[in-house]
Design a protein around this motif. Structure first.
Motif, PDB file in Angstrom:
ATOM      1  N   TRP A 270       1.143  -1.228  -0.152  1.00  0.00           N
ATOM      2  CA  TRP A 270       0.019  -0.163  -0.295  1.00  0.00           C
ATOM      3  C   TRP A 270       0.996   1.663  -0.421  1.00  0.00           C
ATOM      4  CZ3 TRP A 270      -5.218   1.153  -1.041  1.00  0.00           C
ATOM      5  CH2 TRP A 270      -5.498  -0.263  -1.030  1.00  0.00           C
ATOM      6  N   SER A 271       1.972   1.275   0.329  1.00  0.00           N
ATOM      7  CA  SER A 271       3.117   2.352   0.684  1.00  0.00           C
ATOM      8  C   SER A 271       3.325   3.289  -0.258  1.00  0.00           C
ATOM      9  CB  SER A 271       3.944   1.836   1.843  1.00  0.00           C
ATOM     10  OG  SER A 271       3.592   2.016   3.182  1.00  0.00           O
ATOM     11  N   VAL A 272       4.610   1.946  -1.240  1.00  0.00           N
ATOM     12  CA  VAL A 272       4.449   1.677  -2.564  1.00  0.00           C
ATOM     13  C   VAL A 272       3.751   1.894  -3.379  1.00  0.00           C
ATOM     14  CG1 VAL A 272       6.028   0.732  -4.383  1.00  0.00           C
ATOM     15  CG2 VAL A 272       6.186   0.920  -1.895  1.00  0.00           C
ATOM     16  N   THR A 273       2.204   1.865  -3.674  1.00  0.00           N
ATOM     17  CA  THR A 273       1.310   2.296  -4.501  1.00  0.00           C
ATOM     18  C   THR A 273       0.895   3.308  -4.609  1.00  0.00           C
ATOM     19  OG1 THR A 273       0.036  -0.091  -4.412  1.00  0.00           O
ATOM     20  CG2 THR A 273      -1.036   1.624  -5.181  1.00  0.00           C
ATOM     21  N   ILE A 274       0.288   3.708  -3.112  1.00  0.00           N
ATOM     22  CA  ILE A 274       0.167   5.112  -2.589  1.00  0.00           C
ATOM     23  C   ILE A 274       1.141   6.368  -2.958  1.00  0.00           C
ATOM     24  CG2 ILE A 274      -0.167   6.622  -1.358  1.00  0.00           C
ATOM     25  CD1 ILE A 274      -2.269   4.721   0.221  1.00  0.00           C
ATOM     26  N   MET A 275       2.317   5.572  -3.298  1.00  0.00           N
ATOM     27  CA  MET A 275       3.699   6.775  -3.336  1.00  0.00           C
ATOM     28  C   MET A 275       3.770   7.125  -4.940  1.00  0.00           C
ATOM     29  SD  MET A 275       7.747   6.898  -1.773  1.00  0.00           S
ATOM     30  CE  MET A 275       7.907   5.466  -3.322  1.00  0.00           C
ATOM     31  N   ALA A 276       4.000   6.097  -4.792  1.00  0.00           N
ATOM     32  CA  ALA A 276       3.711   5.988  -6.808  1.00  0.00           C
ATOM     33  C   ALA A 276       2.461   6.946  -7.107  1.00  0.00           C
ATOM     34  CB  ALA A 276       3.580   4.855  -7.706  1.00  0.00           C
ATOM     35  N   ALA A 277       1.228   6.632  -7.331  1.00  0.00           N
ATOM     36  CA  ALA A 277       0.196   7.636  -7.667  1.00  0.00           C
ATOM     37  C   ALA A 277       0.049   8.779  -7.396  1.00  0.00           C
ATOM     38  CB  ALA A 277      -0.833   7.319  -7.231  1.00  0.00           C
TER      39      ALA A 277
ATOM     40  N   LEU B 221       3.347  12.421   4.726  1.00  0.00           N
ATOM     41  CA  LEU B 221       2.437  11.655   6.260  1.00  0.00           C
ATOM     42  C   LEU B 221       1.826  10.508   5.786  1.00  0.00           C
ATOM     43  CD1 LEU B 221       1.541  15.270   6.220  1.00  0.00           C
ATOM     44  CD2 LEU B 221       3.970  14.124   7.809  1.00  0.00           C
ATOM     45  N   VAL B 222       1.655   9.837   5.335  1.00  0.00           N
ATOM     46  CA  VAL B 222       1.023   9.057   4.542  1.00  0.00           C
ATOM     47  C   VAL B 222       1.723   6.986   4.352  1.00  0.00           C
ATOM     48  CG1 VAL B 222      -0.176   6.905   2.387  1.00  0.00           C
ATOM     49  CG2 VAL B 222      -0.768   9.966   3.405  1.00  0.00           C
ATOM     50  N   VAL B 223       2.858   7.877   4.023  1.00  0.00           N
ATOM     51  CA  VAL B 223       3.981   6.705   4.465  1.00  0.00           C
ATOM     52  C   VAL B 223       4.229   6.825   5.816  1.00  0.00           C
ATOM     53  CG1 VAL B 223       6.493   5.729   3.700  1.00  0.00           C
ATOM     54  CG2 VAL B 223       5.072   7.339   1.762  1.00  0.00           C
ATOM     55  N   THR B 224       4.471   7.527   6.242  1.00  0.00           N
ATOM     56  CA  THR B 224       4.878   7.575   8.242  1.00  0.00           C
ATOM     57  C   THR B 224       3.401   6.853   8.995  1.00  0.00           C
ATOM     58  OG1 THR B 224       6.273   9.390   7.958  1.00  0.00           O
ATOM     59  CG2 THR B 224       5.495   8.617   9.769  1.00  0.00           C
ATOM     60  N   MET B 225       2.635   6.716   8.273  1.00  0.00           N
ATOM     61  CA  MET B 225       1.881   6.746   8.697  1.00  0.00           C
ATOM     62  C   MET B 225       1.695   4.774   9.251  1.00  0.00           C
ATOM     63  SD  MET B 225      -2.470   6.882   8.381  1.00  0.00           S
ATOM     64  CE  MET B 225      -1.889   6.112   6.847  1.00  0.00           C
ATOM     65  N   PHE B 226       2.188   4.772   7.470  1.00  0.00           N
ATOM     66  CA  PHE B 226       1.783   2.944   7.285  1.00  0.00           C
ATOM     67  C   PHE B 226       3.307   2.904   7.891  1.00  0.00           C
ATOM     68  CE2 PHE B 226      -0.847   4.016   3.635  1.00  0.00           C
ATOM     69  CZ  PHE B 226      -1.650   3.688   3.543  1.00  0.00           C
ATOM     70  N   LEU B 227       4.022   3.331   8.000  1.00  0.00           N
ATOM     71  CA  LEU B 227       5.487   2.991   8.843  1.00  0.00           C
ATOM     72  C   LEU B 227       5.184   2.417  10.380  1.00  0.00           C
ATOM     73  CD1 LEU B 227       8.364   2.259   9.481  1.00  0.00           C
ATOM     74  CD2 LEU B 227       8.814   5.685   9.775  1.00  0.00           C
ATOM     75  N   LEU B 228       4.454   3.001  10.772  1.00  0.00           N
ATOM     76  CA  LEU B 228       4.390   3.046  12.537  1.00  0.00           C
ATOM     77  C   LEU B 228       3.030   2.414  12.571  1.00  0.00           C
ATOM     78  CD1 LEU B 228       3.091   6.686  13.460  1.00  0.00           C
ATOM     79  CD2 LEU B 228       4.924   5.459  13.685  1.00  0.00           C
TER      80      LEU B 228
ATOM     81  N   LEU C  40      11.625  10.385  -1.859  1.00  0.00           N
ATOM     82  CA  LEU C  40      10.235  11.163  -1.405  1.00  0.00           C
ATOM     83  C   LEU C  40      11.107  12.825  -1.296  1.00  0.00           C
ATOM     84  CD1 LEU C  40       7.610   9.626   0.560  1.00  0.00           C
ATOM     85  CD2 LEU C  40       7.039  10.299  -1.659  1.00  0.00           C
ATOM     86  N   VAL C  41      11.819  12.309  -0.555  1.00  0.00           N
ATOM     87  CA  VAL C  41      12.654  13.608  -1.025  1.00  0.00           C
ATOM     88  C   VAL C  41      12.963  14.231  -1.956  1.00  0.00           C
ATOM     89  CG1 VAL C  41      14.781  14.647   0.595  1.00  0.00           C
ATOM     90  CG2 VAL C  41      13.152  13.268   1.971  1.00  0.00           C
ATOM     91  N   LEU C  42      14.100  13.339  -2.536  1.00  0.00           N
ATOM     92  CA  LEU C  42      15.037  13.678  -3.772  1.00  0.00           C
ATOM     93  C   LEU C  42      13.643  14.185  -5.075  1.00  0.00           C
ATOM     94  CD1 LEU C  42      17.168  11.132  -4.645  1.00  0.00           C
ATOM     95  CD2 LEU C  42      17.403  13.103  -3.363  1.00  0.00           C
ATOM     96  N   ALA C  43      12.234  13.427  -5.426  1.00  0.00           N
ATOM     97  CA  ALA C  43      11.272  14.004  -5.755  1.00  0.00           C
ATOM     98  C   ALA C  43      10.857  15.250  -5.336  1.00  0.00           C
ATOM     99  CB  ALA C  43       9.594  12.848  -5.974  1.00  0.00           C
ATOM    100  N   TRP C  44      10.806  15.419  -4.549  1.00  0.00           N
ATOM    101  CA  TRP C  44      10.187  17.075  -3.717  1.00  0.00           C
ATOM    102  C   TRP C  44      11.788  17.502  -4.178  1.00  0.00           C
ATOM    103  CZ3 TRP C  44      11.392  20.334   0.516  1.00  0.00           C
ATOM    104  CH2 TRP C  44      10.402  20.884   0.912  1.00  0.00           C
ATOM    105  N   ALA C  45      12.847  17.758  -3.919  1.00  0.00           N
ATOM    106  CA  ALA C  45      13.762  18.335  -3.805  1.00  0.00           C
ATOM    107  C   ALA C  45      13.901  18.772  -5.412  1.00  0.00           C
ATOM    108  CB  ALA C  45      14.862  17.809  -3.157  1.00  0.00           C
TER     109      ALA C  45
ATOM    110  N   TYR D 196       3.452  20.550  -2.523  1.00  0.00           N
ATOM    111  CA  TYR D 196       3.320  19.883  -1.093  1.00  0.00           C
ATOM    112  C   TYR D 196       2.450  18.694  -1.239  1.00  0.00           C
ATOM    113  CZ  TYR D 196      -1.066  22.399  -1.891  1.00  0.00           C
ATOM    114  OH  TYR D 196      -2.549  22.643  -1.829  1.00  0.00           O
ATOM    115  N   ILE D 197       1.622  17.657  -2.436  1.00  0.00           N
ATOM    116  CA  ILE D 197       1.260  16.726  -2.419  1.00  0.00           C
ATOM    117  C   ILE D 197       2.421  15.808  -2.289  1.00  0.00           C
ATOM    118  CG2 ILE D 197       1.863  16.324  -4.730  1.00  0.00           C
ATOM    119  CD1 ILE D 197      -1.493  15.279  -2.773  1.00  0.00           C
ATOM    120  N   ILE D 198       3.762  15.896  -1.937  1.00  0.00           N
ATOM    121  CA  ILE D 198       4.976  15.077  -1.691  1.00  0.00           C
ATOM    122  C   ILE D 198       4.806  15.050  -0.528  1.00  0.00           C
ATOM    123  CG2 ILE D 198       7.104  14.331  -2.208  1.00  0.00           C
ATOM    124  CD1 ILE D 198       6.580  15.728  -5.320  1.00  0.00           C
ATOM    125  N   LEU D 199       5.072  16.156   0.072  1.00  0.00           N
ATOM    126  CA  LEU D 199       4.878  15.882   1.805  1.00  0.00           C
ATOM    127  C   LEU D 199       3.063  14.699   2.386  1.00  0.00           C
ATOM    128  CD1 LEU D 199       6.071  19.661   2.647  1.00  0.00           C
ATOM    129  CD2 LEU D 199       7.527  17.309   1.811  1.00  0.00           C
TER     130      LEU D 199
END
Length: 242
Positions: free
Chosen positions: A62-69, A90-97, A172-177, A83-86
């Motif tokens: 789910w993390s990879v799928t949502i991030m890719a979309a 947050l979504v990936v952080t939630m899945f990490l927890l 995500l960080v590289l993509a946002w930068a 900021y949609i990348i940010l």
């Protein structure tokens, strides 16, 4: 209630405990029965370990799928907000927890399986070798009576970050930068990083601290609590005798 009734109740409880202890003793003496019980127990623990392992994989998927979309949409047009990348972060952080919590449950059953593999199956295959843990049956029995998690939340977070999530955060960080610098003049990237009334400097600082915190969790020295599966050494060493 009369004293005689209390005595009768106490006697009944004692007799019941004695009967339960006798059942355990009988199983210990009957090697065929105890072997069957341990075999069924091992298969059950492996099944539960596999179930929790699949739950970990589902969270990662789910993390990879949502991030890719989100990344696809973020770069589909220069008008889409950065900021949609940010938000993806947050979504990936939630899945990490969520995955760290699931990993703690998964580790309970993995630890039991490894305990039986190291001290029961290994001893059966090679009876001449010493048992790794002579008290393994006592430990397993105590864990069945009082199940407890074996690893801390911090170690679980470090494990999942090391395995997959730090790589996702890095993407995500590289993509946002790239998103805040590629489509604006070189001297205006801080301005492009702003979100509403929040200055770009603050946004960049928060993102940097968030990523550095993830790196620190991974690199922070700590004693491993999870039971290991693979020993150190070159692959294929077990075939050296062939």
């Amino acid at each position: 209630m009369s004293p005689s009734s209390d005595d009768a109740t106490d006697t009944g409880d004692t007799q019941e405990r004695d009967d339960d202890a006798a059942i355990g003793s009988d199983l210990q003496r009957d090697r065929t029965t105890i072997s069957s019980v341990l075999g069924d127990t091992y298969r059950g623990e492996v099944a539960r370990e596999t179930t929790w392992r699949s739950r970990l994989d589902q969270t990662t998927t789910w993390s990879v799928t949502i991030m890719a979309a989100i990344l696809t949409w973020a770069f589909s047009s220069t008008d889409n907000p950065h900021y949609i990348i940010l938000i993806a972060g947050l979504v990936v952080t939630m899945f990490l927890l969520i995955e760290a919590r699931r990993y703690r449950d998964y580790d309970v059953y993995r630890a039991r399986v490894r305990l039986m593999q190291q001290n029961l199956l290994a001893a059966t295959l090679d009876p001449d070798a010493p048992v790794d843990n002579p008290d393994w049956r006592v430990e397993l029995s105590d864990d069945y009576r009082r199940p407890t998690v074996k690893v801390s939340m911090l170690e679980a977070l470090a494990n999942r970050l090391r395995r997959i999530y730090l790589a996702l955060f890095s993407v995500l960080v590289l993509a946002w930068a790239f998103r805040i610098t590629a489509f604006v003049p070189s001297d205006a990237w801080l301005e492009s990083a702003s979100i509403a009334l929040v200055p770009g400097e603050v946004v960049v600082a928060v993102c940097a601290l968030w990523y550095l915190a993830a790196v620190a969790i991974v690199l922070w020295p700590r004693e491993r609590q999870a039971k290991g599966e693979f020993r150190e050494g070159e692959h294929g060493e077990w075939k050296s005798g062939q």
